[in-house]
Design a protein around this motif. Structure first.
Motif, PDB file in Angstrom:
ATOM      1  N   GLN A 460      -2.318 -31.184  -4.820  1.00  0.00           N
ATOM      2  CA  GLN A 460      -3.182 -32.566  -5.102  1.00  0.00           C
ATOM      3  C   GLN A 460      -2.775 -32.879  -6.738  1.00  0.00           C
ATOM      4  O   GLN A 460      -3.553 -32.534  -7.531  1.00  0.00           O
ATOM      5  CB  GLN A 460      -4.703 -32.560  -4.870  1.00  0.00           C
ATOM      6  N   VAL A 461      -1.645 -33.588  -6.997  1.00  0.00           N
ATOM      7  CA  VAL A 461      -1.135 -33.734  -8.305  1.00  0.00           C
ATOM      8  C   VAL A 461      -2.173 -34.638  -9.158  1.00  0.00           C
ATOM      9  O   VAL A 461      -2.397 -34.368 -10.283  1.00  0.00           O
ATOM     10  CB  VAL A 461       0.137 -34.652  -8.356  1.00  0.00           C
ATOM     11  N   ASP A 462      -2.998 -35.453  -8.574  1.00  0.00           N
ATOM     12  CA  ASP A 462      -4.076 -36.391  -9.249  1.00  0.00           C
ATOM     13  C   ASP A 462      -5.344 -35.671  -9.531  1.00  0.00           C
ATOM     14  O   ASP A 462      -6.249 -35.792 -10.213  1.00  0.00           O
ATOM     15  CB  ASP A 462      -4.247 -37.750  -8.299  1.00  0.00           C
ATOM     16  N   PHE A 463      -5.356 -34.513  -8.935  1.00  0.00           N
ATOM     17  CA  PHE A 463      -6.510 -33.466  -9.233  1.00  0.00           C
ATOM     18  C   PHE A 463      -6.039 -32.336 -10.137  1.00  0.00           C
ATOM     19  O   PHE A 463      -6.554 -32.253 -11.288  1.00  0.00           O
ATOM     20  CB  PHE A 463      -7.080 -32.965  -8.038  1.00  0.00           C
ATOM     21  N   GLU A 465      -2.970 -31.866 -12.165  1.00  0.00           N
ATOM     22  CA  GLU A 465      -2.320 -32.344 -13.333  1.00  0.00           C
ATOM     23  C   GLU A 465      -3.603 -32.450 -14.285  1.00  0.00           C
ATOM     24  O   GLU A 465      -3.121 -32.685 -15.628  1.00  0.00           O
ATOM     25  CB  GLU A 465      -1.566 -33.392 -13.018  1.00  0.00           C
ATOM     26  N   ILE A 466      -4.728 -32.764 -13.910  1.00  0.00           N
ATOM     27  CA  ILE A 466      -5.752 -33.093 -15.046  1.00  0.00           C
ATOM     28  C   ILE A 466      -6.164 -31.997 -15.906  1.00  0.00           C
ATOM     29  O   ILE A 466      -6.728 -31.975 -16.938  1.00  0.00           O
ATOM     30  CB  ILE A 466      -7.013 -34.054 -14.498  1.00  0.00           C
ATOM     31  N   LYS A 472      -4.556 -24.347 -14.823  1.00  0.00           N
ATOM     32  CA  LYS A 472      -3.456 -24.653 -14.040  1.00  0.00           C
ATOM     33  C   LYS A 472      -2.837 -23.359 -13.757  1.00  0.00           C
ATOM     34  O   LYS A 472      -2.413 -22.940 -12.668  1.00  0.00           O
ATOM     35  CB  LYS A 472      -2.491 -25.560 -14.842  1.00  0.00           C
TER      36      LYS A 472
END
Length: 834
Positions: A460-463, A465-466, A472
């Protein structure tokens, strides 16, 4: 377990379940329990039947508290705390201005103090032997970022040392300089840090009140964005006028003669630092009315641009500095984001709560010279403390003379049982993400995540990457290794809801990063002129408790009463402060089961003896030291402003930028920075009147406090802390009045318990007065407003009182008995055969 049958039990025993009805019934209904045995000698044994680590930790706290009470002259406190060292962005140049480093510290004296703990180099500087990236330089040191060099003279010859990231360079006064990369750009800047810190002590803080947050770095909360102009040409014209203005006569005559350097220095002169420019354009009493009027005409956005230009100015630009700054053309019109040589400039912004209309964050620009304070954590939950005469601590600056006695403390924990409230926002709590990404981590109430869900989360890139890099990498590593693991933003699901009490054991920061504390002590040691072999003690400089406030709410059909009557910072005199401490009321918190009192000094469940012992000790120590009793708000301010722990993080930043004289309640009241709340009449729905006892809240900060002291942090402080936050009753007068009533009623109920169980007889005379007023509104017919009652709470009155003298004699007699017993024990031991 020795409990009475229900027919022989008291009403309290029946109410609390401390009795039995059938011989075969399980204790506590078969649910987890604690059984404790204690005798008069202080021997204590506890059995815990539960797997929650927090209960074990709190039992250790309870036993340390018992030890402190038996020993006397010491306290165990439910407290957090940190020493905050104010830091500033120096821009590109450091000059040893006397106003910053003084004039009484020399390199030779520093070498004598440090002895063989440093290596002296032939060019005339020294390097610490324990950490070879810490250096002590001569008193005439200058640091230039453009040359990336520190320079000084030795024997009339100029010497030079290349400055490097990750290294600290100390002036003989202990003032620290370092080279640091901007988190949001490729630019570097010089950071200066004061040698003497401000120990902010947060006692009697309810759960969720900010005990841990006071010691966390503000860096995690800082957001980076553009520096904006309104109209580029118009704004730059105003900036040019400010930069070229003559400031020769900005000071009043009586202050002008005290300046070590001429005020006529140009804003872009290398002889004037960025901090000096910020001070020049910040209102101060030393300035003439003409200069103050001029400052008032400068919009916040314009001063921000001036500071940015000063920060990046290079001597090679000469007078042609304006050509280096621009804005883009957007859709044929000039944009608003300021650029330096084509590169977008980054400003620093800070969250101060949530907007109650749209729910978004309220963010405000920090001053260009603002850098978050360097902190050394001193406390987190379990603290042992003692009060000593001020003169016993050597080398303290003159500012501490206002305190006749000082408190020193010791953190009793090696690992801290943290509740990372903000970790649910990926990337926000950087420290927690770094800790949970490590190995051998003990967690509680985090969701167990299997390989399939971890893969889903990482995709889930919007989750994903933050998150910060450590989290990570942790999530990717978990995918490779398989099995069960955790994610910092995923607490446990309990009964279909996300728990608000996720926990983990964090290695104490000063233990995990010993260099930080070593460097802090080294700077302070040089400043106080203490030899390397002498202890370097940080005494408490400010007492700032924490409250957890909440608006009216309803959970599972149960109404939660409002408790959101405090503004960001309150001050209470001793009687009102201890009314608050006795009750320690909370509305709702992630760590507690609901509303009500957490017990005296927030230690209700963690006390092996009567609470009067702790209260007597705390009351005497506050009076003897003369500390002002301040408190900060967490959770909500009024029903509309949700601030979480944003203010808990900010308080040390404000406090360390104030002098002890500025923090003095008397001066703050005199200067209009604190206002007193008085009782008032309110019309009831039935048409009658009721008295709202708002005086229990003491004093609260005003817009003068905000503009002057928060103005050392924000470009526009009065927007960050607005009138609705300063006066919560403006948000809702009804909620405010109900909140005060709820507070007073909780205080009344708390105090009545001391009369009900007879422990009132163990209270010292001053505590008896407080408990009577809480329970019945008066003491022998007199209220707290009575001058005679008020006078009894002064240090002079306590020292002259018979009860205090008796207290000292009793302690002396007990020490004699203990000493004789110890001598006999040693003699008996020595007399044994062999």
């Amino acid at each position: 377990v020795g409990l009475p049958h229900v027919t022989e039990a008291t009403e309290d025993q029946k109410k609390t379940g401390m009795c039995w009805e059938n011989e075969d019934e399980l204790y506590n209904g078969g649910t987890p329990f604690k059984i404790t045995l204690r005798d008069k000698r202080g021997i204590m044994v506890t059995i815990l039947a539960d797997n929650y680590f927090g209960y074990c930790k709190k039992e250790v706290k309870t036993q340390i508290g018992l030890s402190a009470n038996i020993y006397g002259l010491a306290e165990e406190e439910h407290a957090g705390g940190a020493v905050a060292f104010k830091s500033y962005s120096l821009g590109t140049h450091f000059y040893p201005d006397e106003a910053i480093v003084g004039s009484s510290h020399t390199f030779e004296e520093a070498l004598e103090l440090l002895g063989n703990s440093v290596t002296v180099h032939a060019t005339g500087y020294a390097t610490d032997k324990k950490y070879n990236n810490i250096h002590i330089l001569p008193e005439d040191i200058e640091v230039d970022l453009n040359d990336q060099a520190a320079t000084w003279t030795k024997g009339g010859v100029k010497q030079s040392l290349r400055i490097l990231p990750g290294h600290e360079y100390l002036h003989p006064s202990g003032y620290k300089i370092r080279l640091q990369k901007h988190p949001a750009s490729t630019a570097y800047k010089l950071i200066g840090t004061a040698p003497e810190g401000t120990y902010c002590h947060k006692p009697s803080t309810v759960s969720g009140g900010g005990k841990s947050e006071i010691s966390k770095s503000l860096n995690d909360a800082v957001i980076y964005g553009a520096i904006y102009t309104s109209d580029f040409e118009t704004d730059m014209k105003m900036v040019k006028e400010i930069i070229e203005r003559d400031y020769s006569n900005c000071f009043k005559p009586e202050y002008a003669k005290l300046q070590s350097r001429s005020p006529s220095r140009k804003i872009l002169s290398m002889e004037r630092s960025l901090g000096s420019v910020v001070k020049l354009l910040t209102p101060k009493n030393e300035y003439t009315n003409e200069h103050l009027d001029f400052i008032e005409t400068i919009p916040y956005r314009i001063s921000s641009i001036v500071f940015a230009i000063k920060r990046f100015y290079k001597p090679s630009w000469g007078k042609d500095w304006m050509s280096h700054f621009s804005v883009d053309i957007v859709n044929g019109a000039k944009g608003h984001e300021l650029k330096l040589d084509g590169r977008k400039l980054a400003g620093s912004y800070l969250r101060v709560g949530h907007d109650h209309i749209n729910g978004g964050w309220r963010t405000f620009k920090l001053r260009q010279d603002f850098i978050s304070a360097d902190k050394v954590q001193m406390e987190d939950d379990i603290t042992a403390s003692v009060v000593v005469p001020r003169e016993r601590i050597k080398g303290l600056r003159e500012d501490y003379s206002m305190f006749p006695s000082l408190k020193i403390s010791q953190n009793c924990e090696w690992r801290l049982f943290q509740r990372p409230d903000d970790a649910i926002f990926p990337g926000f709590d950087k420290q927690t993400e770094d800790d949970l990404a490590g190995e051998q981590i003990f967690v509680s109430n985090f969701k167990p995540i299997y390989e399939e869900e971890m893969r889903d989360l990482s995709e889930q890139v919007d989750f994903f990457e933050i998150f910060t890099d450590p989290m990570k990498k942790h999530m990717h590593r978990c995918l490779k290794e398989g099995g069960v693991n955790i994610c910092s933003a995923k607490p446990r699901i309990w009964h279909g809801e996300v728990t608000k009490n996720p926990r983990y054991l964090q290695v104490r920061p000063d233990v995990a990063r010993p260099r930080d504390k070593y460097l802090a002590q080294l700077g302070t040691r040089l400043y106080r002129k203490l030899p390397a072999t002498a202890p370097c003690v940080f005494p408490v400089a400010g007492v700032i408790g924490g409250r957890r406030n909440n608006p009216p709410d309803e959970i599972n059909g149960m109404k939660i009463l409002p408790l959101c009557v405090f503004n960001p910072i309150h001050y209470q005199e001793i009687p009102e402060l201890f009314i608050d401490y006795v009750c320690s009321v909370t509305g709702k918190s992630p760590s507690t089961t609901g509303a009500g009192s957490e017990g005296a000094l927030t230690k209700g469940p963690f006390n092996a003896i009567n609470a009067t012992a702790d209260l007597n000790n705390a009351l005497v120590s506050m009076i003897l030291t003369g500390y002002g009793g301040f408190s900060s708000a967490a959770g909500y301010i009024g029903p509309n402003y949700k601030v979480d722990h944003d203010l808990s993080l900010l308080i040390p930043e404000v406090w360390c930028r104030m002098t002890p004289e500025e923090r003095s309640p008397e001066n703050l009241i005199k200067n209009g920075a604190l206002e007193k709340l008085d009782d008032y009449e309110m019309v009831t729905p039935e048409g009658g009147k009721r008295t709202v006892l708002a005086s229990r809240l003491g004093y609260r900060i005003t817009d003068k406090f905000v503009s002057h002291y928060f103005g050392r942090i924000f470009d526009n402080p009065c927007a960050a802390i607005n009138e609705e936050m300063l006066k919560p009753e403006v948000q809702s007068l009804e909620v405010f009045a109900d909140g005060v009533d709820n507070l007073v009623e909780a205080e009344r109920k708390s105090a009545l318990n001391y009369f009900k169980d007879g422990t009132i007889k163990y209270a010292c005379p001053l505590l008896k007065i407080i408990l009577h007023v809480m329970a019945y509104g008066n003491y022998e017919g007199k209220t707290l407003d009575d001058p005679e009652i008020r006078a009894m709470f002064t240090r002079e009155a306590v020292l002259k009182s018979d009860w205090y003298k008796k207290r000292l004699v009793t302690k002396q007699q007990r020490d004699i008995v203990l000493g004789m017993r110890n001598i006999k024990a040693l003699e008996d031991f020595l007399g044994r055969p062999g």
